[in-house]
Design an enzyme around this catalytic site. Structure first.
Site, PDB file in Angstrom:
ATOM      1  N   TYR A   1      42.099  48.710  45.042  1.00  0.00           N
ATOM      2  CA  TYR A   1      40.686  48.424  45.334  1.00  0.00           C
ATOM      3  C   TYR A   1      40.023  49.693  45.857  1.00  0.00           C
ATOM      4  O   TYR A   1      40.595  50.393  46.709  1.00  0.00           O
ATOM      5  CB  TYR A   1      40.560  47.287  46.366  1.00  0.00           C
ATOM      6  CG  TYR A   1      41.044  45.978  45.773  1.00  0.00           C
ATOM      7  CD1 TYR A   1      40.195  45.163  45.041  1.00  0.00           C
ATOM      8  CD2 TYR A   1      42.387  45.608  45.867  1.00  0.00           C
ATOM      9  CE1 TYR A   1      40.655  43.993  44.429  1.00  0.00           C
ATOM     10  CE2 TYR A   1      42.864  44.442  45.253  1.00  0.00           C
ATOM     11  CZ  TYR A   1      41.983  43.649  44.536  1.00  0.00           C
ATOM     12  OH  TYR A   1      42.440  42.506  43.922  1.00  0.00           O
ATOM     13  N   SER A   2      38.819  49.982  45.323  1.00  0.00           N
ATOM     14  CA  SER A   2      38.071  51.147  45.799  1.00  0.00           C
ATOM     15  C   SER A   2      37.610  50.884  47.226  1.00  0.00           C
ATOM     16  O   SER A   2      37.144  49.782  47.532  1.00  0.00           O
ATOM     17  CB  SER A   2      36.822  51.379  44.948  1.00  0.00           C
ATOM     18  OG  SER A   2      37.143  51.432  43.589  1.00  0.00           O
TER      19      SER A   2
ATOM     20  N   CYS B   1      31.892  54.068  37.746  1.00  0.00           N
ATOM     21  CA  CYS B   1      32.880  53.147  38.310  1.00  0.00           C
ATOM     22  C   CYS B   1      32.496  51.698  38.011  1.00  0.00           C
ATOM     23  O   CYS B   1      31.334  51.325  38.078  1.00  0.00           O
ATOM     24  CB  CYS B   1      32.989  53.348  39.821  1.00  0.00           C
ATOM     25  SG  CYS B   1      34.398  52.487  40.551  1.00  0.00           S
TER      26      CYS B   1
ATOM     27  N   GLU C   1      36.283  56.054  37.117  1.00  0.00           N
ATOM     28  CA  GLU C   1      37.344  55.121  37.518  1.00  0.00           C
ATOM     29  C   GLU C   1      36.891  53.726  37.098  1.00  0.00           C
ATOM     30  O   GLU C   1      36.005  53.131  37.718  1.00  0.00           O
ATOM     31  CB  GLU C   1      37.554  55.180  39.033  1.00  0.00           C
ATOM     32  CG  GLU C   1      38.952  54.796  39.439  1.00  0.00           C
ATOM     33  CD  GLU C   1      39.319  55.375  40.797  1.00  0.00           C
ATOM     34  OE1 GLU C   1      40.090  56.357  40.844  1.00  0.00           O
ATOM     35  OE2 GLU C   1      38.823  54.855  41.811  1.00  0.00           O
TER      36      GLU C   1
ATOM     37  N   TYR D   1      38.041  49.716  35.489  1.00  0.00           N
ATOM     38  CA  TYR D   1      39.171  48.778  35.506  1.00  0.00           C
ATOM     39  C   TYR D   1      38.811  47.475  34.815  1.00  0.00           C
ATOM     40  O   TYR D   1      37.661  47.261  34.505  1.00  0.00           O
ATOM     41  CB  TYR D   1      39.626  48.520  36.948  1.00  0.00           C
ATOM     42  CG  TYR D   1      38.515  48.335  37.959  1.00  0.00           C
ATOM     43  CD1 TYR D   1      37.950  47.077  38.191  1.00  0.00           C
ATOM     44  CD2 TYR D   1      38.009  49.428  38.694  1.00  0.00           C
ATOM     45  CE1 TYR D   1      36.934  46.908  39.127  1.00  0.00           C
ATOM     46  CE2 TYR D   1      37.007  49.256  39.629  1.00  0.00           C
ATOM     47  CZ  TYR D   1      36.460  48.002  39.847  1.00  0.00           C
ATOM     48  OH  TYR D   1      35.460  47.838  40.762  1.00  0.00           O
TER      49      TYR D   1
HETATM   50  P1  FAD Z   1      45.615  38.927  38.396  1.00  0.00           P
HETATM   51  O1  FAD Z   1      46.222  37.711  38.956  1.00  0.00           O
HETATM   52  O2  FAD Z   1      46.419  40.189  38.399  1.00  0.00           O
HETATM   53  O3  FAD Z   1      45.094  38.627  36.964  1.00  0.00           O
HETATM   54  C1  FAD Z   1      44.669  39.664  36.137  1.00  0.00           C
HETATM   55  C2  FAD Z   1      45.190  39.363  34.768  1.00  0.00           C
HETATM   56  O4  FAD Z   1      44.570  38.178  34.303  1.00  0.00           O
HETATM   57  C3  FAD Z   1      44.817  40.423  33.754  1.00  0.00           C
HETATM   58  O5  FAD Z   1      45.760  41.466  33.747  1.00  0.00           O
HETATM   59  C4  FAD Z   1      44.800  39.634  32.470  1.00  0.00           C
HETATM   60  O6  FAD Z   1      46.120  39.518  31.990  1.00  0.00           O
HETATM   61  C5  FAD Z   1      44.362  38.264  32.919  1.00  0.00           C
HETATM   62  N1  FAD Z   1      42.923  38.069  32.657  1.00  0.00           N
HETATM   63  C6  FAD Z   1      41.888  38.606  33.308  1.00  0.00           C
HETATM   64  N2  FAD Z   1      40.737  38.171  32.807  1.00  0.00           N
HETATM   65  C7  FAD Z   1      41.051  37.356  31.801  1.00  0.00           C
HETATM   66  C8  FAD Z   1      40.293  36.604  30.876  1.00  0.00           C
HETATM   67  N3  FAD Z   1      38.965  36.607  30.902  1.00  0.00           N
HETATM   68  N4  FAD Z   1      40.954  35.866  29.974  1.00  0.00           N
HETATM   69  C9  FAD Z   1      42.310  35.832  29.913  1.00  0.00           C
HETATM   70  N5  FAD Z   1      43.072  36.548  30.770  1.00  0.00           N
HETATM   71  C10 FAD Z   1      42.461  37.275  31.683  1.00  0.00           C
HETATM   72  N6  FAD Z   1      38.424  45.014  41.943  1.00  0.00           N
HETATM   73  C11 FAD Z   1      37.452  44.652  42.806  1.00  0.00           C
HETATM   74  O7  FAD Z   1      37.097  43.466  42.911  1.00  0.00           O
HETATM   75  N7  FAD Z   1      36.868  45.600  43.612  1.00  0.00           N
HETATM   76  C12 FAD Z   1      37.202  46.896  43.578  1.00  0.00           C
HETATM   77  O8  FAD Z   1      36.653  47.718  44.327  1.00  0.00           O
HETATM   78  C13 FAD Z   1      38.228  47.290  42.663  1.00  0.00           C
HETATM   79  N8  FAD Z   1      38.613  48.571  42.594  1.00  0.00           N
HETATM   80  C14 FAD Z   1      39.587  48.946  41.718  1.00  0.00           C
HETATM   81  C15 FAD Z   1      39.949  50.284  41.647  1.00  0.00           C
HETATM   82  C16 FAD Z   1      40.908  50.697  40.749  1.00  0.00           C
HETATM   83  C17 FAD Z   1      41.288  52.157  40.711  1.00  0.00           C
HETATM   84  C18 FAD Z   1      41.520  49.746  39.911  1.00  0.00           C
HETATM   85  C19 FAD Z   1      42.580  50.174  38.929  1.00  0.00           C
HETATM   86  C20 FAD Z   1      41.186  48.418  39.973  1.00  0.00           C
HETATM   87  C21 FAD Z   1      40.209  47.995  40.873  1.00  0.00           C
HETATM   88  N9  FAD Z   1      39.836  46.654  40.980  1.00  0.00           N
HETATM   89  C22 FAD Z   1      38.834  46.291  41.853  1.00  0.00           C
HETATM   90  C23 FAD Z   1      40.522  45.594  40.194  1.00  0.00           C
HETATM   91  C24 FAD Z   1      41.702  45.014  41.006  1.00  0.00           C
HETATM   92  O9  FAD Z   1      42.703  46.017  41.132  1.00  0.00           O
HETATM   93  C25 FAD Z   1      42.372  43.816  40.351  1.00  0.00           C
HETATM   94  O10 FAD Z   1      42.746  44.157  39.047  1.00  0.00           O
HETATM   95  C26 FAD Z   1      41.499  42.585  40.308  1.00  0.00           C
HETATM   96  O11 FAD Z   1      41.116  42.184  41.602  1.00  0.00           O
HETATM   97  C27 FAD Z   1      42.281  41.417  39.661  1.00  0.00           C
HETATM   98  O12 FAD Z   1      43.467  41.238  40.329  1.00  0.00           O
HETATM   99  P2  FAD Z   1      44.036  39.784  40.595  1.00  0.00           P
HETATM  100  O13 FAD Z   1      45.359  39.916  41.265  1.00  0.00           O
HETATM  101  O14 FAD Z   1      43.028  38.937  41.266  1.00  0.00           O
HETATM  102  O15 FAD Z   1      44.217  39.235  39.134  1.00  0.00           O
END
Ligand code: FAD
Ligand code: A2P
Length: 380
Positions: free
Chosen positions: A159-160, A338, A378, A380
């Site tokens: 997360y940023s 971003c 950046e 994602y």
């Molecule tokens: P997970 O449980 O990991 O689920 C994600 C997975 O669900 C995906 O990989 C995909 O397989 C599946 N999926 C997603 N959407 C769909 C869809 N529509 N249909 C079917 N499958 C789907 N997030 C923020 O909110 N704020 C930030 O500031 C932020 N900064 C980031 C900075 C960087 C450098 C990076 C790489 C990512 C950033 N993110 C940010 C994103 C964050 O890291 C997570 O990826 C995001 O919160 C989702 O994680 P999760 O564990 O909730 O979802």
């Protein structure tokens, strides 16, 4: 020597190892303190002078010279050899040994009528050994509580960081995030993202595993007269919020010695007006610093582009192409991108058209800007 005198001498000699042991312990204590201080001192100016002052009082530094370890954590290098941002901390806390932060705040960053759930979440970072320090533009890892489907701990999500190094309370001991809860439909069922849901549902007092900080891609330049163009969609605003606070928040300006004198231009993409994150803060900065800040919004579900489609930030880039390229011609201009990965091709396309209007080839220019450290992305 009389028997009683012998007893006194032997008794005295028997204390020697105890005395040696006592001095050894004192020496070790100072050496360890010196090692930590050596590491921290490299960051002291940039990261948080207030906390530093209390963490390493002047008196306590005296023994470090005599007892400094042979291999300091941050070896002294000649100033000329230093790379930009060399002092920026990276991976102070690894996912296997994370820092345990405490939630202090968790509130909605959205207005009434907005789509989805986006939370502004703050963690107390006090008590770290070493301190958890970071600078604007870095990210951190969050390890959600619980286990994945295989019974293993959840992998960290990045997360940023949305706060400056001084934190929202300016005390230098907090970190804030801007998190959208991931939700999507699958086979008629709503799926909640693991980590984003965990974060959005935290309460003050909850303990959270945090790794990092990570990333040097999105750091601000050191020059005070740089120009900063920011292109953000949704939570991609997080690093930009930190930059804008650093540039325009009065208490920030009082704290640091970096007095921004350039032009900043924020392009922000959101589905609805109610989804514009930190909008009132940015409007306020714009009213206070009209010469230094421009703020252009692309509200996709309320505004239309020239083709009658949803208004995206790349449409705004095209609209202001001439001015943007005039700024890019200045070597002091940096561009930060971003948010949604999907915006990158759109931005590229808009930049290609805009560059062509100036007789420039974006496919050649972009790698040059990147190599010069002026194109920062950046997504994602
Ligand atoms: P997970 O449980 O990991 O689920 C994600 C997975 O669900 C995906 O990989 C995909 O397989 C599946 N999926 C997603 N959407 C769909 C869809 N529509 N249909 C079917 N499958 C789907 N997030 C923020 O909110 N704020 C930030 O500031 C932020 N900064 C980031 C900075 C960087 C450098 C990076 C790489 C990512 C950033 N993110 C940010 C994103 C964050 O890291 C997570 O990826 C995001 O919160 C989702 O994680 P999760 O564990 O909730 O979802
Ligand atoms: P939309 O969802 O209306 O199509 P948020 O993360 O709060 O949903 O905001 C993301 C913003 O980015 C929304 O306005 C969204 O528009 C917009 N968006 C979606 N896809 C793209 C894209 N490919 N390029 C630029 N902006 C996009």
């Amino acid at each position: 020597m009389a028997y009683s005198e012998t007893k006194v001498v032997i008794g005295g000699l028997a204390h020697i190892p105890i005395i040696i042991g006592f001095f050894y312990l004192i020496r070790r204590q100072y050496s360890f303190g010196a090692m930590l201080r050596t590491g921290k001192n490299a960051l002291s100016e940039k990261v948080n002078p207030t906390v530093k002052a209390s963490a390493a009082p002047a008196k306590a530094t005296a023994p470090t010279k005599a007892t400094a370890p042979s291999k300091p954590v941050v070896p002294a290098k000649p100033a000329a050899a230093k790379k930009p941002h060399a002092d920026v901390p990276v991976n102070t806390y690894k996912p296997k040994a994370p820092f345990i932060g405490t939630v202090t705040e968790n509130y909605s960053a959205l207005k009434e009528g907005a789509i989805g759930k986006v939370q502004h979440i703050t963690f107390d970072l006090s008590g770290g050994d070493p301190d958890f320090k970071y600078v604007e533009g870095q990210s951190c890892g969050i390890l959600a509580a619980g286990e994945d489907a295989k019974g293993k701990p959840h992998r960290p999500r990045l997360y940023s960081i949305a706060s400056t190094r001084y934190g929202d309370n300016f005390a230098g001991n907090t970190l804030s995030l801007c998190v959208r809860q991931l939700q999507y439909e699958k086979d008629g069922e709503t799926i909640n993202g693991v980590c984003s849901t965990y974060l959005c549902n935290l309460s003050p007092g909850d303990k959270v595993k945090i790794s990092g900080p990570v990333g040097k891609e999105m750091l601000l330049p050191e020059e005070e007269d740089s120009n900063i163009i920011m292109l953000a969609t949704g939570t991609g605003i997080a690093p930009m919020r930190a930059y804008l606070r650093r540039m325009f928040e009065p208490t920030e300006i009082e704290k640091h010695k970096w007095n921004f004198k350039g032009k900043a231009w924020l392009f922000m993409g959101a589905p609805k007006t109610a989804n514009l994150l930190y909008d009132s803060d940015f409007e306020h900065y714009k009213s206070k610093f009209p010469e230094n800040l421009r703020y252009t919004k692309a509200i996709s579900r309320e505004q239309k582009n020239t083709k009658g489609g949803r208004m995206y930030i790349q449409d705004r880039v095209l609209e202001y192409a001439e001015e943007i390229f005039n700024m890019i011609e200045n070597p002091k201009t940096h561009i930060y991108l971003c948010g949604l990965k999907g915006m990158e091709p759109g931005i590229d396309e808009a930049m290609t058209t805009a560059a062509a209007a100036k007789g420039l080839d974006w496919s050649e220019l972009r790698p040059k800007l990147r190599k010069a450290g002026r194109w920062h992305a950046e997504t994602y």
